[in-house]
Design an enzyme around this catalytic site. Structure first.
Site, PDB file in Angstrom:
ATOM      1  CB  CYS A 187      -0.867   0.013   1.253  1.00 30.13           C
ATOM      2  SG  CYS A 187      -1.602   1.613   1.567  1.00 30.13           S
ATOM      3  CB  ALA A 188       1.465   3.902  -2.459  1.00 26.58           C
TER       4      ALA A 188
END
Lengths: 287, 287
Positions: free
Chosen positions: A113-114
């Site tokens: 998840c950035a």
């Protein structure tokens, strides 16, 4: 500073596509939708990221992303930025030898998840950060919102896109749009870095929410004021207060809320004199 | 199926916080903002991801994320899911020995941006995928939109949040919200996996845009219909058409646009009889 502002180009045929479907009556409709394509960013010999983007200003997106990830330093000299549209790749080359194996390993551990990753990496840069004193006049806020909302854009043409605008006083300087709201911010960061534009007298306006990541990016870019027509998250407000960033949200017509950095606000406009937003240009849910 | 639908709980004190600021007149305002906190997900002994989430249903988020990443298979038996709110961690344990070092390495190469990664990983699952025949009545769409928009939610309480709703016919079954729109979808996927709920007669409604990633997730979940009040991206439409997913967007009042899977639509409602959206519940830019 650019002599004329850099504005969206809704007429660029590479950024939107006509798609045919049907509406609620069953009638055939032909609508404009924004493009979304991968762009792979290299820093020297290392592949760093593949981002989904509309595809304009790939060089600014690449440089700004690396900058906002702390992979490009203030004193780094970018020797070349090569974009290859066939293989959808940008290579940013620096004088300094770079290696971010560790950082990338760290991503492996904390990413997927950035937001998670970026967040983890970026928090480090916040210690001891102090943002410049600056004033932000409410008359500027109203003028900027009105101008940004009525400027021809991919949003007004096709919707489903975010906008971020670098402003100075009541003037928009650079208005970037992208399917990823963080890409729009990174393109601004890339433009600032490539043109050596100071941040201390700027305002960053975004159509997106003021989440922790957006607040951190703005602070790391050195911009003292972050404004949005959208809302806040609790952590975003907490971090803004810690670093002394002025955070203004829910800007709609005459209304707005300031949850952090109130001391920079100069209330020189009479809200009652500000018209409500025109329905045509009122943004709908973008995300 | 749940006997009663699972709905947002805007009264849960862990999900929102009261924050004091000033409004456009300089008057002090006390507004409600959504929480945003990290959640680190482990699959057996391997740390996989840290996501930013409001923090409700961490077990469903963890299982759904792993499922949507292809790290949990249809036939996997989840033996335990342990959530520790002090260290903000969820550990999902399976009978099968799992190791995703390769996948994680792959992330390293292509990530930094979740969309990029997830996308890269997820495209693989699409080959040969066929979605079930199903019918989607326009009367259901109108009933669902009306009910979802007026259901008490964190969005109506605090804004700046996304919603995703798993529906069957004209009934919302599970309505999840999150600061990350993909988290909301993953929580639904987790709920479906844990409860063995079939996907073939379901509709996935989201407040977010129909981007490539959202379309791919819906298709991989096996849900034949994806509906949104927001817009489309060109690649999202392209993929939806390739996999035969029914994609309906821009649902506002009586209006909507169908850009893919038109054959599933049954036009049993007279759009002219549908009232416009009530201003109070009309969603504003959420992202």
């Amino acid at each position: 500073m650019p002599d004329t502002p850099i504005l969206p180009n809704p007429d660029d045929p590479r950024l939107t596509r006509r798609v045919t479907g049907t509406d609620q009556t069953g009638a055939s409709v032909d609508i404009s939708v924004v493009e979304e394509r991968p762009l792979t960013i290299y820093l020297n010999r290392q592949e760093i990221v593949t981002a989904m983007t509309i595809g304009d200003y790939p060089e600014y997106l690449a440089v700004g992303f690396l900058r906002n990830q702390g992979m490009l330093r203030d004193d780094d000299v970018v020797t070349r930025v090569d974009y290859d549209d066939e293989i959808e790749t940008v290579v940013v080359r620096t004088e300094r030898e770079t290696s971010y194996e560790d950082k990338m390993q760290k991503k492996t551990r904390t990413s997927g998840c950035a937001v998670g990753t970026v967040f983890g990496d970026m928090m480090e840069g916040l210690e001891g950060l102090t943002l410049p004193r600056a004033e932000i006049r409410t008359s500027w806020l109203y003028a900027l919102a009105q101008e940004i909302n009525t400027t021809p854009s991919l949003y007004l043409e096709a919707g489903a896109i975010h906008g971020t605008v670098l402003c100075q006083g009541d003037r928009p300087l650079v208005y970037m749009e992208d399917v990823g709201r963080h890409n729009a911010v990174d393109k601004i960061a890339g433009w600032m870095f490539r043109n050596g534009v100071p941040a201390d007298d700027k305002i960053l306006y975004t159509t997106g929410r003021l989440t922790s990541e957006m607040v951190i990016k703005c602070a790391l870019m050195g911009i003292p004021v972050l404004a949005s027509r959208s809302g806040f998250t609790a952590w975003g407000v907490e971090i803004a207060r810690e670093v002394g960033l002025t955070c203004i949200g829910r800007m709609r017509g005459r209304r707005f809320v300031c949850l952090s950095g109130e001391e920079r606000l100069v209330r020189d406009a009479d809200p009652a004199s500000v018209p409500d937003e025109d329905r045509k240009t009122r943004r709908k849910a973008a995300s």
